[in-house]
Design a protein around this motif. Structure first.
Motif, PDB file in Angstrom:
ATOM      1  N   GLU A   1       0.833  -1.202   0.000  1.00 42.58           N
ATOM      2  CA  GLU A   1       0.000   0.000   0.000  1.00 42.58           C
ATOM      3  C   GLU A   1       0.869   1.255   0.000  1.00 42.58           C
ATOM      4  O   GLU A   1       2.048   1.217   0.363  1.00 42.58           O
ATOM      5  N   ARG A   2       0.267   2.351  -0.362  1.00 39.40           N
ATOM      6  CA  ARG A   2       0.979   3.625  -0.461  1.00 39.40           C
ATOM      7  C   ARG A   2       1.540   4.033   0.902  1.00 39.40           C
ATOM      8  O   ARG A   2       0.819   4.202   1.874  1.00 39.40           O
ATOM      9  N   GLY A   3       2.869   4.175   0.959  1.00 39.09           N
ATOM     10  CA  GLY A   3       3.527   4.627   2.175  1.00 39.09           C
ATOM     11  C   GLY A   3       3.651   3.582   3.264  1.00 39.09           C
ATOM     12  O   GLY A   3       4.094   3.907   4.367  1.00 39.09           O
ATOM     13  N   ALA A   4       3.281   2.325   2.992  1.00 39.75           N
ATOM     14  CA  ALA A   4       3.321   1.269   4.015  1.00 39.75           C
ATOM     15  C   ALA A   4       4.431   0.265   3.711  1.00 39.75           C
ATOM     16  O   ALA A   4       4.972   0.230   2.603  1.00 39.75           O
ATOM     17  N   ASP A   5       4.756  -0.562   4.701  1.00 38.78           N
ATOM     18  CA  ASP A   5       5.758  -1.614   4.515  1.00 38.78           C
ATOM     19  C   ASP A   5       5.135  -2.790   3.767  1.00 38.78           C
ATOM     20  O   ASP A   5       3.940  -3.078   3.937  1.00 38.78           O
ATOM     21  N   PRO A   6       5.926  -3.514   2.984  1.00 36.57           N
ATOM     22  CA  PRO A   6       5.406  -4.746   2.373  1.00 36.57           C
ATOM     23  C   PRO A   6       5.254  -5.829   3.425  1.00 36.57           C
ATOM     24  O   PRO A   6       6.013  -5.875   4.399  1.00 36.57           O
ATOM     25  N   ILE A   7       4.268  -6.695   3.265  1.00 37.41           N
ATOM     26  CA  ILE A   7       4.072  -7.772   4.236  1.00 37.41           C
ATOM     27  C   ILE A   7       5.245  -8.743   4.201  1.00 37.41           C
ATOM     28  O   ILE A   7       5.712  -9.211   5.243  1.00 37.41           O
ATOM     29  N   ILE A   8       5.745  -9.049   3.004  1.00 35.63           N
ATOM     30  CA  ILE A   8       6.955  -9.861   2.871  1.00 35.63           C
ATOM     31  C   ILE A   8       8.144  -8.913   2.742  1.00 35.63           C
ATOM     32  O   ILE A   8       8.221  -8.162   1.772  1.00 35.63           O
ATOM     33  N   PRO A   9       9.068  -8.887   3.693  1.00 35.58           N
ATOM     34  CA  PRO A   9      10.213  -7.961   3.626  1.00 35.58           C
ATOM     35  C   PRO A   9      11.032  -8.165   2.358  1.00 35.58           C
ATOM     36  O   PRO A   9      11.127  -9.278   1.823  1.00 35.58           O
ATOM     37  N   ALA A  10      11.608  -7.070   1.887  1.00 33.33           N
ATOM     38  CA  ALA A  10      12.402  -7.127   0.657  1.00 33.33           C
ATOM     39  C   ALA A  10      13.565  -8.101   0.777  1.00 33.33           C
ATOM     40  O   ALA A  10      13.991  -8.702  -0.214  1.00 33.33           O
TER      41      ALA A  10
END
Length: 561
Positions: free
Chosen positions: A227-236
């Motif tokens: 989502e916009r401005g949020a962290d991804p659920i699966i880390p990079a």
């Protein structure tokens, strides 16, 4: 990936404006999010009423009551879930946590709808036991469906604010939606052929396979999108590794499935292995090649997320009052209701029309439904191109006019005219595709109209109330259709018995539902779209004013700093 706005764009004059393009892998994963809801919804709309009356042995009146109660509970869930998702605050955003949490309950509860438990040796008592069981499962399933699907639909305006990019994003979504619908029908045709004369096994296998595909597709979207401005659920840090693992596991599944097909082994398992393997490979590829878009991860995106989190909570009745006073939104509700009422009426009665009126075997029905959905899938991309040139209103009018002709032709169709049946089904698909594409692509425009007038973005509220009113209408329609069949003397099939011969009164009722009823609501939809006020030029002006407001806010913030 970003690109510069064209010189004729109304926002091109703003040096701070960036055209919010989305990567192909983002669009692909987003589209996959509608695969599970589409497969399950399509199976339910085409088969559930028939399953209740001709497999489980419920009367048409009780069967339609189950569907109506399920729709009403679903409608009540929608605005509540929409408001709660708007108020959700997590590091991963507002929408995606709902999808992750609801995926498994969604899958399990869908499967439970296709079981036929026995509660009593007394047929009358057993019928009421089945009625109670299906009502409870329907309420719980619709709760899980809403928890997954409503936050998913509210993602569209958060991923991009570009007019054409949103239409393109919805094209990916609807491509998966229609493809899922077609896939479910193909699976039905295959499984019905694998278990001839055993309807209980046919629907058990179909329900289980569709539930497995659905949970994988939902998690694909929720774990890949950010989502916009949020962290991804699966880390990079683990995305690529997990992606390669999924590609390997999916490839192994495809290999095993193909090996079983060649060796003639497990009929149901080989299909599941191939399909789930393909999904796993596609999921893995989108993780391996995922690159975050600048407009979703930059400073502006984080600021937008902070502003959304800091927005005050408005009471539900106040929000409802604002929503219902937004004139363009009322038009979209009506357009969507008319479109999907026509789809729902036709889809729920079509199997009765094919089997009882056209005198075709039950195994022939999925082919007719595929003709509708296959044409809708092809036309989706055609209508997308036409929409970019002439606008959404004209596309809806063209597609719906063709659709009305097809529904009229079905009403006058006679037994034995099988070729005409397939031709009219394909013609109806031309109109069904605009029902998929156009109303949903209008909603983000409404959200920006509201933002311009109120200064707030309330995606969940608009999506929730839109579906709320639509589902109340569908609940009433399905209830009346079932009660009408019951009143017309429709004869349900007892479990294990051959199909009964229907009286003329029931056949007439089936033909009325497949022809005149959808035509009436489609004509009303054409009237509403004619008066819909947001054209392309109006939307461009809204975006220009929002961009100017944002620039002024940024300038004031810099001066205050």
């Amino acid at each position: 990936m970003t690109s510069s706005p064209s010189s004729d764009s109304p926002l091109a004059a703003s040096p701070d404006h960036v055209v919010e393009r989305l990567n192909f892998t983002t669009k692909l994963a987003y589209g996959a999010g509608d695969l599970g809801p589409a497969i399950t919804a399509n199976v339910l709309v085409f088969f559930l009423l028939y399953f209740f009356t001709n497999v489980a042995g419920l009367s048409a009146g009780l069967a339609s009551s189950v569907l109506a109660i399920g729709k009403i509970s679903d409608a009540i869930n929608d605005p509540i879930t929409g408001i709660l998702s708007d108020r959700t605050r997590t590091r991963w955003g507002r929408r995606l946590p709902w999808m992750v949490g609801g995926a498994i309950p969604f899958s399990v509860l869908f499967f439970l709808q296709w079981l036929v438990p026995e509660f009593s040796p007394d047929p009358a008592v057993n019928q009421w036991g089945l009625f109670a069981y299906y009502v409870i499962v329907a309420i719980l399933f619709n709760l899980a469906y809403t928890a997954v699907n409503l936050p998913y639909t509210a993602l569209t305006p958060e991923l991009t604010q570009d007019y054409n990019e949103r239409t393109g994003l919805n094209s990916f979504r609807m491509a998966f939606s229609i493809s899922g619908s077609i896939l479910s029908l193909i699976l039905a045709q295959i499984l019905f052929g694998l278990y001839p004369g055993d309807p209980l096994m046919q629907y058990w296998a179909l329900g289980l396979l569709c539930s497995l595909i659905s949970v994988v597709a939902i998690l694909w979207c929720a774990l890949r999108i950010r989502e916009r401005g949020a962290d991804p659920i699966i880390p990079a840090s683990i995305r690529q590794g997990l992606g390669y693992g999924l590609i390997g596991a999916g490839g192994l599944g495809v290999f095993l499935g193909v090996s079983w097909i060649v060796g003639g082994a497990s009929r149901w398992g080989m299909i599941a292995a191939v399909l789930l393997g393909v999904l796993g490979v596609a999921f893995g590829i989108t993780l391996v090649f995922s690159t975050p878009e600048a407009h979703l991860v930059g400073e502006v995106a984080q600021k937008a997320r902070s502003l959304a989190a800091a927005a005050p909570n408005v009471p539900i009745l106040t929000q409802l009052n604002v929503v219902l006073k937004t004139k363009p939104f009322l038009f979209v509700i009506g357009i969507y209701l008319c479109s999907w009422l026509a789809v729902q009426l036709t889809a729920s009665i079509l199997i009765y029309f094919v089997v009882s009126w056209m005198n075709l075997p039950e195994e022939a029905f999925p082919g007719v439904a595929i003709a509708v959905q296959g044409t809708a899938l092809v036309m989706l991309f055609v209508w997308k191109q036409v929409s970019d040139r002439v606008g959404k209103k004209i596309v809806y009018a063209l597609g719906t006019s063709i659709w009305i002709i097809a529904q009229g032709g079905l009403f006058f169709l006679q037994p034995g005219q099988v070729t005409a049946l397939y031709l009219l089904a394909s013609l109806a698909g031309c109109g069904v595709s605009v029902a998929y594409l156009i109303p949903w692509s209008m909603v983000p425009d409404i959200i920006e109209w509201d933002e311009l007038n109120t200064g707030q973005r309330r995606e969940g509220v608009f999506y929730g109330f839109m579906v709320l009113l639509q589902k109340f209408g569908l609940a009433l329609a399905l209830f009346l259709v079932g009660q009408g069949l019951d009143y017309a003397g429709f004869v349900e099939r007892a479990p294990g018995e051959p199909l009964p011969v229907q009286p003329d009164s029931a056949l007439t009722a089936i033909r009325l539902v497949v022809g005149p009823f959808p035509i009436v609501v489609l004509l009303l939809g054409l009237i509403l779209v004619y008066f819909y006020p947001i054209t392309r030029s109006v939307h461009d002006d809204i975006r220009r004013q929002l961009a100017e407001r944002l620039a002024q806010q940024k300038l004031q913030a810099e001066e205050n700093a």
